[in-house]
Design an enzyme around this catalytic site. Structure first.
Site, PDB file in Angstrom:
ATOM      1  N   ASP A  62      20.017   1.330 -44.520  1.00 36.33           N
ATOM      2  CA  ASP A  62      19.776   2.241 -45.398  1.00 36.33           C
ATOM      3  C   ASP A  62      20.562   2.141 -46.885  1.00 36.33           C
ATOM      4  OD1 ASP A  62      18.130   3.367 -43.550  1.00 36.33           O
ATOM      5  OD2 ASP A  62      19.538   5.046 -42.808  1.00 36.33           O
TER       6      ASP A  62
ATOM      7  N   ASP B 212       8.146   9.648 -40.178  1.00 34.97           N
ATOM      8  CA  ASP B 212       9.157  10.651 -40.062  1.00 34.97           C
ATOM      9  C   ASP B 212       8.619  11.841 -39.495  1.00 34.97           C
ATOM     10  OD1 ASP B 212      10.938   8.662 -41.318  1.00 34.97           O
ATOM     11  OD2 ASP B 212      10.329   9.082 -43.202  1.00 34.97           O
TER      12      ASP B 212
END
Length: 589
Positions: free
Chosen positions: A286, A444
Protein backbone atom coordinates in the site's frame (compact mmCIF):
# COMPACT_ATOMS: atom_id res chain seq x y z
CA UNK A 1 -10.20 -5.46 -36.35
CA UNK A 2 -9.43 -7.84 -39.16
CA UNK A 3 -6.35 -9.43 -40.60
CA UNK A 4 -4.98 -9.65 -44.11
CA UNK A 5 -3.56 -12.72 -45.90
CA UNK A 6 0.13 -12.99 -46.64
CA UNK A 7 2.56 -14.64 -49.05
CA UNK A 8 1.82 -13.93 -52.69
CA UNK A 9 -1.21 -11.92 -51.56
CA UNK A 10 0.54 -9.66 -49.05
CA UNK A 11 -1.12 -6.32 -48.45
CA UNK A 12 -0.99 -3.73 -45.68
CA UNK A 13 -4.75 -3.20 -45.67
CA UNK A 14 -7.12 -5.14 -43.44
CA UNK A 15 -9.41 -7.77 -44.86
CA UNK A 16 -12.38 -9.61 -43.43
CA UNK A 17 -12.15 -12.83 -41.34
CA UNK A 18 -11.46 -16.23 -42.86
CA UNK A 19 -15.07 -16.98 -43.63
CA UNK A 20 -15.74 -13.62 -45.30
CA UNK A 21 -15.19 -14.59 -48.93
CA UNK A 22 -13.99 -17.49 -51.01
CA UNK A 23 -11.35 -15.36 -52.69
CA UNK A 24 -9.68 -14.22 -49.47
CA UNK A 25 -9.91 -17.72 -48.07
CA UNK A 26 -8.24 -19.20 -51.14
CA UNK A 27 -5.52 -16.57 -50.90
CA UNK A 28 -4.94 -17.53 -47.30
CA UNK A 29 -4.84 -21.23 -48.13
CA UNK A 30 -2.40 -20.50 -50.93
CA UNK A 31 -0.18 -18.70 -48.46
CA UNK A 32 -0.37 -21.49 -45.90
CA UNK A 33 0.46 -24.07 -48.58
CA UNK A 34 3.32 -21.91 -49.77
CA UNK A 35 4.74 -21.66 -46.27
CA UNK A 36 4.39 -25.38 -45.62
CA UNK A 37 6.13 -26.14 -48.87
CA UNK A 38 8.99 -23.90 -47.90
CA UNK A 39 9.20 -25.46 -44.46
CA UNK A 40 9.48 -28.92 -45.98
CA UNK A 41 12.69 -27.88 -47.66
CA UNK A 42 14.40 -28.48 -44.32
CA UNK A 43 14.01 -31.45 -42.01
CA UNK A 44 12.04 -30.79 -38.80
CA UNK A 45 15.03 -30.44 -36.48
CA UNK A 46 17.65 -29.64 -39.07
CA UNK A 47 17.22 -25.93 -39.71
CA UNK A 48 20.66 -24.49 -40.28
CA UNK A 49 22.18 -22.89 -37.21
CA UNK A 50 23.38 -19.53 -38.48
CA UNK A 51 25.26 -18.29 -35.44
CA UNK A 52 27.94 -16.34 -37.27
CA UNK A 53 30.68 -14.99 -35.06
CA UNK A 54 29.91 -11.42 -36.10
CA UNK A 55 26.37 -11.84 -34.86
CA UNK A 56 27.42 -13.44 -31.61
CA UNK A 57 29.56 -10.40 -30.87
CA UNK A 58 26.76 -7.99 -31.72
CA UNK A 59 25.21 -6.57 -28.57
CA UNK A 60 22.15 -5.12 -30.31
CA UNK A 61 18.74 -6.78 -30.11
CA UNK A 62 15.97 -5.62 -32.43
CA UNK A 63 12.62 -5.32 -30.66
CA UNK A 64 9.29 -5.38 -32.47
CA UNK A 65 7.00 -3.35 -30.19
CA UNK A 66 3.66 -2.61 -31.82
CA UNK A 67 2.44 -0.49 -28.89
CA UNK A 68 0.24 -2.76 -26.75
CA UNK A 69 0.76 -3.74 -23.13
CA UNK A 70 3.86 -3.88 -20.96
CA UNK A 71 6.95 -4.22 -23.12
CA UNK A 72 9.11 -2.28 -20.66
CA UNK A 73 9.77 -5.50 -18.73
CA UNK A 74 11.16 -7.17 -21.84
CA UNK A 75 13.35 -4.14 -22.46
CA UNK A 76 14.58 -4.21 -18.88
CA UNK A 77 15.34 -7.93 -19.05
CA UNK A 78 17.32 -7.49 -22.27
CA UNK A 79 19.33 -4.63 -20.79
CA UNK A 80 19.80 -6.59 -17.56
CA UNK A 81 21.53 -9.26 -19.64
CA UNK A 82 23.91 -6.69 -21.13
CA UNK A 83 22.35 -6.05 -24.54
CA UNK A 84 21.29 -2.86 -26.30
CA UNK A 85 17.95 -2.41 -28.04
CA UNK A 86 17.00 -1.16 -31.45
CA UNK A 87 13.28 -0.59 -32.05
CA UNK A 88 11.60 -1.60 -35.27
CA UNK A 89 10.38 1.47 -37.14
CA UNK A 90 10.06 0.05 -40.65
CA UNK A 91 9.84 -3.38 -42.33
CA UNK A 92 13.46 -2.88 -43.36
CA UNK A 93 14.46 -2.85 -39.69
CA UNK A 94 13.08 -6.37 -39.38
CA UNK A 95 14.94 -7.60 -42.44
CA UNK A 96 18.17 -6.02 -41.20
CA UNK A 97 17.99 -7.46 -37.68
CA UNK A 98 20.61 -9.85 -36.33
CA UNK A 99 18.32 -10.94 -33.48
CA UNK A 100 14.61 -10.16 -33.35
CA UNK A 101 12.33 -10.37 -30.30
CA UNK A 102 8.57 -9.97 -30.75
CA UNK A 103 6.81 -9.62 -27.36
CA UNK A 104 3.17 -9.72 -28.35
CA UNK A 105 0.58 -8.50 -25.82
CA UNK A 106 -3.16 -7.97 -26.22
CA UNK A 107 -5.66 -9.16 -28.81
CA UNK A 108 -4.74 -11.33 -31.81
CA UNK A 109 -6.77 -9.34 -34.35
CA UNK A 110 -5.44 -5.98 -33.17
CA UNK A 111 -1.85 -7.18 -33.47
CA UNK A 112 -2.39 -8.57 -36.96
CA UNK A 113 -4.09 -5.36 -38.00
CA UNK A 114 -1.09 -3.30 -36.88
CA UNK A 115 1.39 -5.62 -38.60
CA UNK A 116 -0.58 -5.43 -41.82
CA UNK A 117 -1.11 -1.67 -41.80
CA UNK A 118 2.57 -1.03 -41.11
CA UNK A 119 3.65 -3.47 -43.80
CA UNK A 120 5.61 -5.55 -41.32
CA UNK A 121 3.89 -8.90 -41.71
CA UNK A 122 5.64 -9.83 -44.95
CA UNK A 123 9.03 -8.78 -43.59
CA UNK A 124 8.42 -10.81 -40.43
CA UNK A 125 7.54 -13.93 -42.41
CA UNK A 126 10.56 -13.48 -44.67
CA UNK A 127 12.86 -13.08 -41.69
CA UNK A 128 11.52 -16.21 -39.98
CA UNK A 129 11.53 -18.31 -43.14
CA UNK A 130 15.21 -17.51 -43.61
CA UNK A 131 15.89 -19.19 -40.24
CA UNK A 132 17.23 -16.05 -38.60
CA UNK A 133 17.32 -15.66 -34.80
CA UNK A 134 13.75 -14.94 -33.68
CA UNK A 135 11.99 -15.12 -30.31
CA UNK A 136 8.25 -14.59 -30.04
CA UNK A 137 6.68 -14.14 -26.61
CA UNK A 138 3.05 -14.89 -25.69
CA UNK A 139 1.01 -13.41 -28.55
CA UNK A 140 4.27 -13.44 -30.48
CA UNK A 141 3.92 -17.23 -30.48
CA UNK A 142 0.20 -17.32 -31.29
CA UNK A 143 0.56 -15.08 -34.34
CA UNK A 144 2.82 -17.70 -35.98
CA UNK A 145 -0.17 -20.02 -36.38
CA UNK A 146 -2.68 -20.11 -39.20
CA UNK A 147 -5.56 -18.41 -37.40
CA UNK A 148 -7.18 -17.59 -34.08
CA UNK A 149 -10.71 -17.92 -32.77
CA UNK A 150 -10.30 -14.75 -30.71
CA UNK A 151 -12.93 -12.36 -32.10
CA UNK A 152 -12.63 -14.35 -35.28
CA UNK A 153 -11.69 -16.47 -37.01
CA UNK A 154 -8.76 -14.15 -37.77
CA UNK A 155 -5.81 -15.09 -39.96
CA UNK A 156 -2.35 -15.33 -38.46
CA UNK A 157 1.03 -15.43 -40.16
CA UNK A 158 0.44 -19.04 -41.20
CA UNK A 159 3.96 -20.26 -40.49
CA UNK A 160 2.93 -23.06 -38.11
CA UNK A 161 -0.11 -25.27 -38.80
CA UNK A 162 -2.91 -24.96 -36.28
CA UNK A 163 -5.65 -22.76 -34.87
CA UNK A 164 -5.38 -20.77 -31.64
CA UNK A 165 -8.47 -21.40 -29.50
CA UNK A 166 -9.82 -20.35 -26.12
CA UNK A 167 -9.47 -22.48 -23.01
CA UNK A 168 -12.74 -24.24 -22.18
CA UNK A 169 -14.10 -22.94 -18.86
CA UNK A 170 -17.21 -25.13 -18.98
CA UNK A 171 -15.45 -27.96 -17.14
CA UNK A 172 -14.47 -25.77 -14.21
CA UNK A 173 -11.19 -24.51 -15.67
CA UNK A 174 -10.36 -20.97 -14.60
CA UNK A 175 -9.81 -18.69 -17.58
CA UNK A 176 -7.50 -16.81 -18.06
CA UNK A 177 -4.74 -19.25 -17.27
CA UNK A 178 -2.78 -17.07 -14.85
CA UNK A 179 0.17 -18.19 -12.80
CA UNK A 180 3.28 -20.33 -12.56
CA UNK A 181 2.99 -23.67 -14.31
CA UNK A 182 5.27 -26.55 -15.22
CA UNK A 183 6.67 -27.44 -18.64
CA UNK A 184 7.26 -30.77 -20.31
CA UNK A 185 10.37 -30.01 -22.35
CA UNK A 186 11.40 -32.05 -25.38
CA UNK A 187 15.01 -33.14 -25.63
CA UNK A 188 17.18 -30.78 -27.63
CA UNK A 189 15.03 -27.73 -27.02
CA UNK A 190 18.12 -25.54 -26.62
CA UNK A 191 16.87 -22.27 -25.11
CA UNK A 192 14.89 -24.26 -22.51
CA UNK A 193 17.84 -26.34 -21.35
CA UNK A 194 18.32 -24.40 -18.11
CA UNK A 195 14.70 -24.40 -16.92
CA UNK A 196 15.43 -27.61 -14.99
CA UNK A 197 11.88 -28.50 -13.92
CA UNK A 198 11.10 -25.04 -12.58
CA UNK A 199 7.83 -23.11 -12.92
CA UNK A 200 7.40 -20.36 -15.52
CA UNK A 201 4.77 -17.62 -15.64
CA UNK A 202 1.75 -17.76 -17.95
CA UNK A 203 -1.09 -15.28 -18.45
CA UNK A 204 -3.37 -16.02 -21.40
CA UNK A 205 -6.87 -17.11 -22.39
CA UNK A 206 -6.01 -18.60 -25.79
CA UNK A 207 -3.67 -21.43 -26.72
CA UNK A 208 -2.56 -23.72 -29.52
CA UNK A 209 -2.85 -27.51 -29.35
CA UNK A 210 -0.10 -29.90 -30.50
CA UNK A 211 -1.00 -32.03 -33.51
CA UNK A 212 0.62 -34.27 -36.07
CA UNK A 213 0.86 -31.27 -38.40
CA UNK A 214 2.82 -29.06 -36.00
CA UNK A 215 4.59 -31.56 -33.75
CA UNK A 216 7.92 -30.93 -35.48
CA UNK A 217 7.73 -27.36 -34.17
CA UNK A 218 6.79 -28.14 -30.57
CA UNK A 219 9.65 -27.81 -28.07
CA UNK A 220 7.57 -27.96 -24.88
CA UNK A 221 4.02 -28.40 -23.67
CA UNK A 222 2.12 -27.42 -20.55
CA UNK A 223 -0.95 -28.98 -19.00
CA UNK A 224 -3.93 -26.83 -18.11
CA UNK A 225 -7.06 -28.88 -18.64
CA UNK A 226 -5.35 -30.34 -21.70
CA UNK A 227 -1.82 -30.25 -23.02
CA UNK A 228 -1.17 -27.08 -25.00
CA UNK A 229 1.89 -25.75 -26.81
CA UNK A 230 4.11 -23.86 -24.37
CA UNK A 231 6.93 -23.22 -26.84
CA UNK A 232 8.02 -23.89 -30.40
CA UNK A 233 11.47 -24.07 -31.91
CA UNK A 234 13.12 -24.94 -35.17
CA UNK A 235 16.66 -23.93 -35.94
CA UNK A 236 17.11 -20.31 -34.87
CA UNK A 237 13.37 -19.64 -34.67
CA UNK A 238 11.78 -19.85 -31.22
CA UNK A 239 8.60 -18.69 -29.52
CA UNK A 240 7.18 -19.18 -26.04
CA UNK A 241 3.64 -18.88 -24.69
CA UNK A 242 4.92 -18.04 -21.21
CA UNK A 243 6.63 -14.80 -20.22
CA UNK A 244 10.37 -15.28 -19.64
CA UNK A 245 10.71 -11.63 -18.60
CA UNK A 246 8.22 -12.35 -15.78
CA UNK A 247 9.54 -15.80 -14.81
CA UNK A 248 12.29 -14.67 -12.47
CA UNK A 249 15.81 -16.07 -12.80
CA UNK A 250 14.51 -19.09 -14.69
CA UNK A 251 12.96 -16.87 -17.36
CA UNK A 252 16.14 -14.87 -17.70
CA UNK A 253 18.00 -18.08 -18.57
CA UNK A 254 15.67 -18.52 -21.54
CA UNK A 255 16.41 -15.02 -22.79
CA UNK A 256 20.14 -15.51 -22.17
CA UNK A 257 20.13 -18.80 -24.11
CA UNK A 258 18.46 -17.07 -27.05
CA UNK A 259 20.65 -13.99 -27.03
CA UNK A 260 23.91 -15.85 -26.40
CA UNK A 261 23.43 -19.41 -27.67
CA UNK A 262 26.99 -20.49 -26.90
CA UNK A 263 27.32 -18.81 -23.53
CA UNK A 264 27.56 -20.88 -20.37
CA UNK A 265 26.09 -19.80 -17.07
CA UNK A 266 28.42 -19.77 -14.12
CA UNK A 267 25.56 -20.67 -11.81
CA UNK A 268 22.61 -22.59 -13.19
CA UNK A 269 19.20 -22.54 -11.49
CA UNK A 270 18.74 -25.33 -8.98
CA UNK A 271 16.78 -28.36 -10.09
CA UNK A 272 13.07 -28.06 -9.30
CA UNK A 273 10.15 -30.44 -9.11
CA UNK A 274 7.41 -28.42 -10.79
CA UNK A 275 4.52 -30.62 -11.89
CA UNK A 276 1.43 -28.41 -12.24
CA UNK A 277 -0.03 -24.92 -11.78
CA UNK A 278 1.28 -23.51 -8.50
CA UNK A 279 -0.64 -21.54 -5.92
CA UNK A 280 0.67 -17.98 -5.86
CA UNK A 281 1.92 -16.01 -2.87
CA UNK A 282 1.63 -12.28 -3.55
CA UNK A 283 3.22 -9.39 -1.68
CA UNK A 284 1.11 -6.24 -1.54
CA UNK A 285 2.46 -2.75 -0.96
CA UNK A 286 0.00 0.00 0.00
CA UNK A 287 1.70 3.17 -1.21
CA UNK A 288 0.81 6.71 -0.19
CA UNK A 289 2.42 10.05 0.56
CA UNK A 290 3.18 10.71 4.21
CA UNK A 291 2.66 14.13 5.80
CA UNK A 292 6.04 15.26 4.42
CA UNK A 293 5.05 14.33 0.88
CA UNK A 294 7.34 11.30 0.62
CA UNK A 295 6.04 8.08 -0.89
CA UNK A 296 6.06 5.28 1.68
CA UNK A 297 4.70 1.78 2.06
CA UNK A 298 2.08 1.70 4.77
CA UNK A 299 -0.45 -0.77 6.16
CA UNK A 300 -3.92 -0.21 7.53
CA UNK A 301 -5.84 -1.63 10.42
CA UNK A 302 -9.28 -2.07 8.90
CA UNK A 303 -8.14 0.49 6.31
CA UNK A 304 -6.82 3.05 8.86
CA UNK A 305 -3.15 3.72 7.98
CA UNK A 306 -2.30 6.22 10.73
CA UNK A 307 -0.44 5.40 13.89
CA UNK A 308 -2.44 5.62 17.08
CA UNK A 309 -0.07 8.16 18.60
CA UNK A 310 -0.28 11.82 19.50
CA UNK A 311 1.30 12.74 16.15
CA UNK A 312 -1.14 10.50 14.27
CA UNK A 313 1.41 10.12 11.46
CA UNK A 314 1.09 7.82 8.47
CA UNK A 315 2.48 4.37 9.30
CA UNK A 316 5.83 4.08 7.47
CA UNK A 317 7.03 0.54 6.68
CA UNK A 318 9.63 1.35 4.04
CA UNK A 319 10.27 2.61 0.52
CA UNK A 320 8.18 0.98 -2.23
CA UNK A 321 10.96 0.27 -4.75
CA UNK A 322 13.28 -1.16 -2.10
CA UNK A 323 10.61 -3.39 -0.58
CA UNK A 324 9.44 -4.65 -3.96
CA UNK A 325 13.01 -5.61 -4.82
CA UNK A 326 13.42 -7.43 -1.53
CA UNK A 327 10.16 -9.37 -1.97
CA UNK A 328 11.29 -10.43 -5.44
CA UNK A 329 14.49 -11.82 -3.94
CA UNK A 330 12.47 -13.47 -1.16
CA UNK A 331 10.40 -15.42 -3.69
CA UNK A 332 7.16 -13.44 -4.10
CA UNK A 333 5.26 -14.72 -7.13
CA UNK A 334 3.85 -11.27 -7.83
CA UNK A 335 4.13 -7.78 -6.40
CA UNK A 336 1.03 -5.63 -6.14
CA UNK A 337 1.10 -1.87 -5.58
CA UNK A 338 -1.99 -0.11 -4.27
CA UNK A 339 -1.85 3.66 -4.69
CA UNK A 340 -3.99 4.94 -1.81
CA UNK A 341 -3.17 8.65 -2.12
CA UNK A 342 -4.79 9.74 -5.35
CA UNK A 343 -2.27 12.30 -6.72
CA UNK A 344 -4.98 14.17 -8.56
CA UNK A 345 -2.93 17.37 -8.97
CA UNK A 346 -0.23 15.74 -11.07
CA UNK A 347 -0.35 15.58 -14.87
CA UNK A 348 -0.48 11.95 -15.91
CA UNK A 349 3.15 11.78 -17.00
CA UNK A 350 4.31 12.93 -13.56
CA UNK A 351 2.31 10.56 -11.41
CA UNK A 352 4.65 9.34 -8.65
CA UNK A 353 3.45 5.75 -9.03
CA UNK A 354 4.69 5.73 -12.61
CA UNK A 355 8.22 6.34 -11.41
CA UNK A 356 7.83 3.63 -8.77
CA UNK A 357 6.83 1.18 -11.51
CA UNK A 358 9.64 2.23 -13.83
CA UNK A 359 12.27 1.79 -11.16
CA UNK A 360 10.83 -1.45 -9.81
CA UNK A 361 10.56 -3.11 -13.22
CA UNK A 362 14.28 -2.57 -13.86
CA UNK A 363 15.21 -5.33 -11.42
CA UNK A 364 12.01 -7.18 -10.52
CA UNK A 365 11.19 -9.90 -13.05
CA UNK A 366 7.85 -11.15 -11.76
CA UNK A 367 4.39 -9.71 -12.55
CA UNK A 368 3.57 -6.23 -11.25
CA UNK A 369 0.03 -5.05 -10.57
CA UNK A 370 -0.95 -1.49 -9.76
CA UNK A 371 -4.28 -0.28 -8.39
CA UNK A 372 -5.78 2.99 -7.25
CA UNK A 373 -6.64 5.95 -9.46
CA UNK A 374 -7.52 3.90 -12.56
CA UNK A 375 -10.37 6.17 -13.58
CA UNK A 376 -11.14 9.26 -15.64
CA UNK A 377 -9.76 12.46 -14.12
CA UNK A 378 -8.84 16.06 -14.87
CA UNK A 379 -5.54 17.40 -13.56
CA UNK A 380 -4.78 20.82 -12.12
CA UNK A 381 -4.12 22.27 -15.59
CA UNK A 382 -7.57 21.25 -16.80
CA UNK A 383 -6.26 18.40 -18.94
CA UNK A 384 -8.74 15.48 -19.08
CA UNK A 385 -7.47 11.88 -19.01
CA UNK A 386 -9.59 8.82 -19.69
CA UNK A 387 -9.19 5.71 -17.58
CA UNK A 388 -7.82 3.97 -20.67
CA UNK A 389 -5.09 6.60 -20.99
CA UNK A 390 -4.23 6.20 -17.31
CA UNK A 391 -4.03 2.41 -17.63
CA UNK A 392 -1.98 2.68 -20.82
CA UNK A 393 0.59 4.84 -19.06
CA UNK A 394 0.80 2.36 -16.19
CA UNK A 395 1.38 -0.47 -18.67
CA UNK A 396 4.07 1.49 -20.49
CA UNK A 397 5.73 2.18 -17.14
CA UNK A 398 6.03 -1.48 -16.20
CA UNK A 399 2.66 -2.72 -14.91
CA UNK A 400 1.43 -6.08 -16.17
CA UNK A 401 -2.04 -5.73 -14.68
CA UNK A 402 -4.16 -2.87 -13.38
CA UNK A 403 -6.56 -3.22 -10.48
CA UNK A 404 -9.88 -1.35 -10.59
CA UNK A 405 -11.95 -0.75 -7.45
CA UNK A 406 -14.73 1.82 -7.11
CA UNK A 407 -15.15 2.31 -10.86
CA UNK A 408 -15.85 -1.41 -11.26
CA UNK A 409 -18.58 -1.21 -8.60
CA UNK A 410 -20.32 1.64 -10.44
CA UNK A 411 -20.04 -0.23 -13.74
CA UNK A 412 -21.49 -3.40 -12.21
CA UNK A 413 -24.39 -1.48 -10.66
CA UNK A 414 -25.24 0.03 -14.03
CA UNK A 415 -24.96 -3.33 -15.77
CA UNK A 416 -27.23 -5.03 -13.24
CA UNK A 417 -29.72 -2.16 -13.45
CA UNK A 418 -29.97 -2.05 -17.25
CA UNK A 419 -28.95 -5.58 -18.22
CA UNK A 420 -26.77 -4.04 -20.92
CA UNK A 421 -23.04 -3.48 -21.33
CA UNK A 422 -22.31 0.16 -22.11
CA UNK A 423 -18.79 -0.52 -23.32
CA UNK A 424 -17.77 2.80 -21.78
CA UNK A 425 -16.67 1.79 -18.30
CA UNK A 426 -12.97 1.68 -17.45
CA UNK A 427 -13.26 -2.08 -16.93
CA UNK A 428 -14.73 -2.69 -20.37
CA UNK A 429 -12.44 -0.31 -22.23
CA UNK A 430 -9.21 -1.57 -20.73
CA UNK A 431 -10.07 -5.25 -21.09
CA UNK A 432 -11.15 -4.70 -24.69
CA UNK A 433 -7.84 -3.10 -25.64
CA UNK A 434 -5.40 -5.05 -23.45
CA UNK A 435 -7.31 -8.28 -22.80
CA UNK A 436 -9.14 -9.38 -19.67
CA UNK A 437 -5.97 -10.98 -18.27
CA UNK A 438 -4.65 -7.43 -17.74
CA UNK A 439 -7.58 -6.31 -15.57
CA UNK A 440 -8.05 -7.16 -11.90
CA UNK A 441 -11.14 -6.03 -10.00
CA UNK A 442 -10.54 -5.28 -6.33
CA UNK A 443 -13.59 -5.94 -4.15
CA UNK A 444 -13.78 -4.32 -0.69
CA UNK A 445 -16.75 -5.87 1.15
CA UNK A 446 -17.93 -5.64 4.72
CA UNK A 447 -19.63 -8.55 6.50
CA UNK A 448 -23.33 -7.93 7.25
CA UNK A 449 -24.89 -10.52 9.58
CA UNK A 450 -28.45 -11.71 9.04
CA UNK A 451 -30.69 -14.39 10.56
CA UNK A 452 -31.88 -15.85 7.27
CA UNK A 453 -30.99 -15.70 3.57
CA UNK A 454 -34.51 -14.40 2.97
CA UNK A 455 -33.70 -11.23 4.91
CA UNK A 456 -31.86 -9.66 1.94
CA UNK A 457 -31.99 -9.72 -1.85
CA UNK A 458 -28.29 -10.47 -2.11
CA UNK A 459 -26.58 -13.85 -2.06
CA UNK A 460 -25.60 -14.78 1.50
CA UNK A 461 -23.73 -17.67 3.06
CA UNK A 462 -23.79 -19.56 6.32
CA UNK A 463 -20.90 -18.30 8.42
CA UNK A 464 -18.47 -20.43 10.37
CA UNK A 465 -18.56 -18.06 13.33
CA UNK A 466 -22.02 -16.67 14.24
CA UNK A 467 -22.56 -12.94 14.49
CA UNK A 468 -22.72 -10.90 17.73
CA UNK A 469 -26.39 -11.80 18.21
CA UNK A 470 -26.06 -15.40 17.14
CA UNK A 471 -26.76 -14.72 13.45
CA UNK A 472 -25.90 -17.75 11.33
CA UNK A 473 -25.74 -16.03 7.94
CA UNK A 474 -24.08 -13.03 6.38
CA UNK A 475 -24.03 -11.16 3.12
CA UNK A 476 -21.05 -9.05 2.06
CA UNK A 477 -21.80 -5.43 1.26
CA UNK A 478 -19.45 -3.88 -1.29
CA UNK A 479 -17.91 -0.50 -0.56
CA UNK A 480 -16.22 2.28 -2.52
CA UNK A 481 -13.84 5.12 -1.70
CA UNK A 482 -11.50 3.04 0.41
CA UNK A 483 -14.25 1.33 2.36
CA UNK A 484 -15.86 4.58 3.46
CA UNK A 485 -19.10 4.23 1.52
CA UNK A 486 -21.34 1.17 1.40
CA UNK A 487 -23.29 0.33 -1.75
CA UNK A 488 -26.41 -1.72 -2.26
CA UNK A 489 -24.68 -4.54 -4.04
CA UNK A 490 -23.27 -7.76 -2.65
CA UNK A 491 -19.80 -9.19 -3.27
CA UNK A 492 -21.34 -12.21 -5.02
CA UNK A 493 -23.40 -10.06 -7.39
CA UNK A 494 -20.44 -7.77 -8.04
CA UNK A 495 -18.08 -10.66 -8.81
CA UNK A 496 -20.50 -12.23 -11.29
CA UNK A 497 -21.12 -8.88 -12.99
CA UNK A 498 -17.48 -7.85 -13.40
CA UNK A 499 -16.63 -11.24 -14.85
CA UNK A 500 -19.25 -10.56 -17.52
CA UNK A 501 -17.86 -7.06 -18.08
CA UNK A 502 -14.33 -8.25 -18.75
CA UNK A 503 -12.44 -8.75 -15.50
CA UNK A 504 -9.74 -11.42 -15.72
CA UNK A 505 -9.10 -11.80 -12.01
CA UNK A 506 -10.63 -10.80 -8.67
CA UNK A 507 -8.69 -9.44 -5.71
CA UNK A 508 -10.99 -10.26 -2.80
CA UNK A 509 -10.44 -8.15 0.31
CA UNK A 510 -12.43 -8.09 3.54
CA UNK A 511 -12.66 -4.96 5.65
CA UNK A 512 -13.53 -6.96 8.80
CA UNK A 513 -10.34 -9.04 8.53
CA UNK A 514 -7.95 -6.34 7.35
CA UNK A 515 -4.94 -6.01 9.64
CA UNK A 516 -6.33 -8.43 12.22
CA UNK A 517 -3.94 -11.31 11.58
CA UNK A 518 -6.61 -13.90 12.34
CA UNK A 519 -6.82 -15.44 8.90
CA UNK A 520 -8.65 -14.88 5.63
CA UNK A 521 -12.44 -14.80 5.59
CA UNK A 522 -12.83 -18.38 4.40
CA UNK A 523 -16.62 -18.08 4.07
CA UNK A 524 -16.26 -15.10 1.75
CA UNK A 525 -13.42 -16.56 -0.33
CA UNK A 526 -15.30 -19.81 -0.83
CA UNK A 527 -18.50 -17.98 -1.80
CA UNK A 528 -16.77 -15.95 -4.51
CA UNK A 529 -14.23 -18.50 -5.78
CA UNK A 530 -17.06 -21.00 -6.27
CA UNK A 531 -19.17 -18.41 -8.11
CA UNK A 532 -16.81 -17.30 -10.89
CA UNK A 533 -14.61 -19.00 -13.46
CA UNK A 534 -11.82 -16.42 -13.31
CA UNK A 535 -8.99 -16.65 -10.74
CA UNK A 536 -9.62 -15.26 -7.25
CA UNK A 537 -6.88 -13.81 -5.02
CA UNK A 538 -7.63 -14.07 -1.29
CA UNK A 539 -6.64 -10.96 0.65
CA UNK A 540 -6.95 -9.44 4.14
CA UNK A 541 -6.20 -11.15 7.44
CA UNK A 542 -3.12 -13.32 6.98
CA UNK A 543 -1.18 -13.62 10.22
CA UNK A 544 0.62 -16.97 9.98
CA UNK A 545 1.80 -19.38 7.31
CA UNK A 546 -1.04 -21.69 8.35
CA UNK A 547 -3.58 -19.13 7.14
CA UNK A 548 -2.26 -19.58 3.59
CA UNK A 549 -2.64 -23.35 3.60
CA UNK A 550 -6.10 -23.00 5.14
CA UNK A 551 -7.40 -20.75 2.37
CA UNK A 552 -5.94 -23.00 -0.34
CA UNK A 553 -7.29 -26.19 1.24
CA UNK A 554 -10.78 -24.89 2.00
CA UNK A 555 -11.49 -22.70 -1.06
CA UNK A 556 -10.77 -22.50 -4.77
CA UNK A 557 -8.55 -19.43 -4.42
CA UNK A 558 -5.75 -19.33 -6.99
CA UNK A 559 -3.53 -17.03 -4.95
CA UNK A 560 -3.24 -15.43 -1.53
CA UNK A 561 -1.95 -11.95 -0.80
CA UNK A 562 -0.46 -10.43 2.32
CA UNK A 563 1.16 -7.17 3.32
CA UNK A 564 1.75 -6.41 7.00
CA UNK A 565 3.23 -9.77 8.00
CA UNK A 566 5.80 -9.42 5.20
CA UNK A 567 6.56 -5.74 5.87
CA UNK A 568 7.07 -6.35 9.59
CA UNK A 569 9.08 -9.53 8.87
CA UNK A 570 6.75 -11.54 11.10
CA UNK A 571 6.43 -14.34 8.53
CA UNK A 572 8.94 -14.45 5.63
CA UNK A 573 7.65 -15.37 2.19
CA UNK A 574 9.97 -18.36 2.04
CA UNK A 575 8.54 -19.68 5.32
CA UNK A 576 5.05 -19.50 3.83
CA UNK A 577 6.14 -21.49 0.81
CA UNK A 578 7.99 -24.10 2.83
CA UNK A 579 4.87 -24.58 4.94
CA UNK A 580 2.71 -24.96 1.84
CA UNK A 581 5.07 -27.56 0.41
CA UNK A 582 4.87 -29.57 3.62
CA UNK A 583 1.09 -29.46 3.30
CA UNK A 584 1.29 -30.89 -0.22
CA UNK A 585 0.37 -27.63 -1.96
CA UNK A 586 2.36 -26.87 -5.11
CA UNK A 587 4.25 -23.57 -5.04
CA UNK A 588 7.09 -22.02 -6.98
CA UNK A 589 10.44 -22.30 -5.23
Amino acid sequence: MEAAPFGSAFTSRSLSPLSSSSSSTSQSLLYFSFNKARLKLKSPRAFSVRAASSREGDSVVTLLDYGAGNVRSVRNAIRHLGFDIKDVQTPEDILGANRLIFPGVGAFASAMDVLNKKGMAEALCTYIMEDRPFLGICLGLQLLFESSEENGPVRGLGIIPGVVGRFDASSGLRVPHIGWNALKVREGSEILDDIRNRHVYFVHSYHAIPSNDNMDWVSSTCNYGDNFIASVGKGNVHAVQFHPEKSGDVGLTVLRRFLSPRSHMEKKPTEGNASKLAKRVIACLDVRANDKGDLVVTKGDQYDVRERTEENEVRNLGKPVDLAGQYYKDGADEVSFLNITGFRDFPLGDLPMLQVLRCTSENVFVPLTVGGGIRDFTDATGRYYSSLEVASEYFRSGADKVSIGSDAVYAAEEYLRTGMKSGKSSLEQISRVYGNQAVVVSIDPRRMYINSPEDVEFRSTRVTNPGPNGEEYAWYQCTVNGGREGRQIGAYELAKAVEELGAGEILLNCIDCDGQGKGFDIDLVKLISDAVSIPVIASSGAGTAWHFSEVFEKTNASAALAAGIFHRKEVPIQSVKEHLLKKGIEVRI
